[in-house]
Design a protein around this motif. Structure first.
Motif, PDB file in Angstrom:
ATOM      1  N   CYS A   1       0.846  -1.203   0.000  1.00  0.00           N
ATOM      2  CA  CYS A   1       0.000   0.000   0.000  1.00  0.00           C
ATOM      3  C   CYS A   1       0.882   1.254   0.000  1.00  0.00           C
ATOM      4  CB  CYS A   1      -0.904   0.029   1.227  1.00  0.00           C
ATOM      5  SG  CYS A   1      -2.279  -1.108   1.141  1.00  0.00           S
ATOM      6  N   LEU A   2       1.894   1.278   0.869  1.00  0.00           N
ATOM      7  CA  LEU A   2       2.786   2.436   0.943  1.00  0.00           C
ATOM      8  C   LEU A   2       3.464   2.655  -0.406  1.00  0.00           C
ATOM      9  CD1 LEU A   2       4.798   2.373   4.284  1.00  0.00           C
ATOM     10  CD2 LEU A   2       2.787   3.709   3.685  1.00  0.00           C
ATOM     11  N   ASP A   3       3.825   1.547  -1.042  1.00  0.00           N
ATOM     12  CA  ASP A   3       4.541   1.612  -2.312  1.00  0.00           C
ATOM     13  C   ASP A   3       3.684   2.256  -3.398  1.00  0.00           C
ATOM     14  OD1 ASP A   3       6.951   0.901  -3.721  1.00  0.00           O
ATOM     15  OD2 ASP A   3       5.684  -0.462  -4.872  1.00  0.00           O
ATOM     16  N   ALA A   4       2.376   2.237  -3.203  1.00  0.00           N
ATOM     17  CA  ALA A   4       1.483   2.799  -4.226  1.00  0.00           C
ATOM     18  C   ALA A   4       1.250   4.288  -4.013  1.00  0.00           C
ATOM     19  CB  ALA A   4       0.148   2.049  -4.198  1.00  0.00           C
ATOM     20  N   LEU A   5       1.801   4.839  -2.927  1.00  0.00           N
ATOM     21  CA  LEU A   5       1.582   6.261  -2.636  1.00  0.00           C
ATOM     22  C   LEU A   5       2.775   7.097  -3.080  1.00  0.00           C
ATOM     23  CD1 LEU A   5       0.153   6.142   0.996  1.00  0.00           C
ATOM     24  CD2 LEU A   5      -1.108   6.280  -1.139  1.00  0.00           C
ATOM     25  N   THR A   6       2.593   8.414  -3.077  1.00  0.00           N
ATOM     26  CA  THR A   6       3.753   9.286  -3.290  1.00  0.00           C
ATOM     27  C   THR A   6       4.670   9.138  -2.085  1.00  0.00           C
ATOM     28  OG1 THR A   6       2.679  11.076  -2.135  1.00  0.00           O
ATOM     29  CG2 THR A   6       2.379  11.006  -4.516  1.00  0.00           C
ATOM     30  N   SER A   7       5.945   9.431  -2.264  1.00  0.00           N
ATOM     31  CA  SER A   7       6.868   9.179  -1.168  1.00  0.00           C
ATOM     32  C   SER A   7       6.538  10.043   0.040  1.00  0.00           C
ATOM     33  CB  SER A   7       8.306   9.392  -1.620  1.00  0.00           C
ATOM     34  OG  SER A   7       8.472  10.691  -2.100  1.00  0.00           O
TER      35      SER A   7
ATOM     36  N   GLY B   1       5.720   8.485   3.600  1.00  0.00           N
ATOM     37  CA  GLY B   1       6.512   8.846   4.771  1.00  0.00           C
ATOM     38  C   GLY B   1       5.635   9.108   5.974  1.00  0.00           C
TER      39      GLY B   1
END
Lengths: 307, 294
Positions: free
Chosen positions: B96-102, B106
């Motif tokens: 899920c985190l990987d699909a978001l902007t950094s 963060g």
């Protein structure tokens, strides 16, 4: 987020850390539905993470009646100061003593351990000597040794030489931390070039001088990470202090709080309110340190896993 | 390298080596030595205790001690459930985190890491109170929906501890898996998508295989920790000693044998056995999980 831009930051970052940051999200994020699904999932997970902390904060502001009789989900009256006063005065302020002990063991023990680890990591990473492989094998092999196997005989040895129940019983084991050595070695490999050492030697600098005035200075980021992780580890320690500390004047926060939770069954004294306020307080130093040194411990945690 | 420099290099490691001998090698040797003896009361106990060499008797006793074997089995069974659940949740969150902007990633990462910043003992205290029928909010919430939960009942104690461990461990495991995920070349995903792969397919066939190393590693660390679990059951024992007895986990038995029964020799034998079990378990885990790749 990472606001520190000192030049050493770039030279000291270990190679295993992913340096490439995404400038745009992955394609999954571009589909609206997918994005929403992802966000809802993360928000639920964050709520799960935060709820116990929120409850602890709420509980620490309540007096005993409030704690038992009002809903745990919302505040009722502000009794935080009373609770703190009670916490600090209960049993002649033993809680403050435990806090000081925790700071002593974690602070001094980790500082000594970090220095030894940096020297060892440097020695292992930048010198060839007979037995180097054996030392490194000991470092990695010790990750698998159960705490009980070390702690019980250590207790017996310490009681032979009269160290049980003294601060030394906590401080001495902190000096030798194989995981710190492992981290220090990785950091040395990524931040201390051989050429620099050669140049210093050509200039006539002794090995000790090179270590103290060049290597240690270039290893501040690595050293801070090693120190931080060792500090957290010691602050969180439970089995070792439970085994080697008997009298309550030498206890750590963890052992003190553990003892207080048992009081209710043991002697009918209900210290729940004090335990919760004390638990909240014992998080504060760690939270402050970890937030201030966020970039250090994240690389440390990640590195630790990539070993 | 010049000969004198080699020795100077070795000298940097001397403090560690001395400490390692004193704090690791001697204690382990001492534990093994102690495990070969038995304390015996002579006569009617009037002559004091004498130590008698009994060879491997303590080990034989340990390997047939049903309390010890049950505690190992209990912990292993629990690990087989809790660790996969925790890692699966961590993996999904990392994806899920990987699909978001950094930037957004963060922020969520910090929120999800908060439990990891909390000392294990404090985490256990907090959850024990959340579970508590007197002060915790979970019992009234359960009543509201018609469940009458008792988190300290014998059948519920492991799920209760499992939830606590999962809560505590998700953030750490997620950070490691996410870091591994960030190391995968993005071009791979783009190429697969151009070939018409769905997002789910990309995750299953490309992303997850690429973080296998991180999963094996976090899994192994969790297995090592789980076999030595002590803090959480010890704190649960403080509130519910009927359910969590003093031989609930292997380390609890060892602690009790040493400090309550005063039987250091047997405790030493059990800790050597536990070390062997730990070594075997890690080896098996490593072999099993890395074989799948071939």
């Amino acid at each position: 987020m990472l606001t520190d831009t000192r030049s050493e930051d770039t030279t000291e970052r270990p190679p295993t850390r992913p340096v490439r940051r995404l400038t745009h999200p992955d394609r999954a994020a571009r589909g609206r539905g997918g994005q929403r699904f992802v966000l809802v999932g993360l928000i639920l997970a964050s709520a799960y993470s935060l709820f116990p902390v929120y409850w602890l904060i709420v509980a620490a502001t309540k007096d005993r009646t409030g704690l038992y009789q009002t809903s745990g989900l919302w505040f009722s009256g502000m009794h935080l100061w009373d609770n703190l006063h009670q916490l600090f005065t209960y049993n002649d302020g033993i809680f403050l003593r435990w806090t000081a002990n925790s700071f002593l063991y974690a602070g001094v023990g980790s500082l000594g351990g970090t220095l030894i680890a940096l020297a060892t990591g440097y020695g292992l990473a930048r010198f060839e000597f007979p037995g180097r492989g054996v030392v490194f094998a000991c470092v990695v092999g010790s990750f698998l040794i159960p705490i009980a196997l070390l702690t019980l005989p250590l207790y017996l040895l310490f009681s032979e030489i009269g160290l049980v129940d003294t601060p030394w019983a906590m401080l001495i084991p902190c000096l030798i931390n194989p995981f710190s050595v492992y981290l220090a070695k990785v950091y040395t490999e990524s931040s201390i070039p051989f050429e620099l050492l050669e140049a210093a030697r050509l200039d006539g600098a002794g090995e000790l001088r090179i270590f103290f005035s060049i290597v240690l200075r270039m290893m501040t980021t690595g050293g801070a990470t090693v120190f931080l992780l060792a500090f957290v580890q010691t602050w969180n320690a439970f089995f070792l202090p439970l085994t080697v500390l008997r009298g309550e004047e030498n206890w750590t926060l963890n052992i003190g709080l553990y003892n207080w939770t048992g009081k209710r069954l043991e002697s009918g004294v209900d210290l729940t309110s004090l335990v919760l306020t004390g638990a909240l307080l014992s998080i504060v130093p760690l939270a402050v340190m970890m937030t201030a040194l966020r970039r250090y411990w994240r690389t440390g945690v990640t590195l630790g896993a990539l070993k | 390298m010049i000969r004198s420099q080699r020795w100077k290099g070795a000298a940097f490691t001397v403090p560690f080596q001395l400490g390692f001998v004193f704090l690791y090698l001697i204690p382990i040797g001492y534990a093994v030595y102690q495990s070969l003896f038995l304390e015996q009361q002579s006569g009617l106990g009037l002559g004091g205790a004498t130590e008698k060499f009994v060879g491997l008797d303590n080990y034989q006793h340990g390997l047939t001690d049903s309390a010890f074997l049950n505690s190992v089995l209990r912990v292993v069974l629990f690990a087989c459930v809790q660790i996969p659940v925790m890692l699966a949740v961590s993996l999904v969150l990392a994806l899920c985190l990987d699909a978001l902007t950094s930037r957004a990633a963060g922020r969520f990462r910090i929120l999800l890491l908060i439990p990891y910043m909390i000392p294990g003992v404090v985490a256990a205290i907090v959850w024990i109170n959340l579970y508590s029928p007197d002060v915790g909010p979970l019992t009234p919430i359960g009543d509201l929906f018609g469940f009458s939960w008792n988190f300290f009942a014998p059948s519920m104690v492991w799920p209760s501890i499992g939830n606590l461990l999962t809560w505590h461990g998700i953030g750490y495991n997620m950070v490691i898996i996410y870091a591994a995920l960030q190391g995968v070349p993005r071009e791979l995903f783009e190429a697969a998508r151009l070939d018409g792969a769905s997002e789910l397919r990309v995750a299953l066939s490309i992303k997850i295989p690429h973080v296998r190393g991180a999963l094996v590693l976090t899994g192994m660390l969790s297995v090592i920790q789980m076999l030595q679990i002590f803090n959480e059951p010890a704190l649960f024992r403080n509130v519910t000693p009927q359910t969590v007895d003093d031989s609930f986990t292997p380390i609890m038995i060892i602690y009790n044998q040493a400090f309550n029964a005063g039987n250091y020799h047997y405790a030493a034998a059990l800790s050597v056995l536990l070390a062997l079990i730990l070594g075997i378990a890690s080896f098996l885990f490593y072999r099993l999980t890395s074989k799948e790749a071939d």
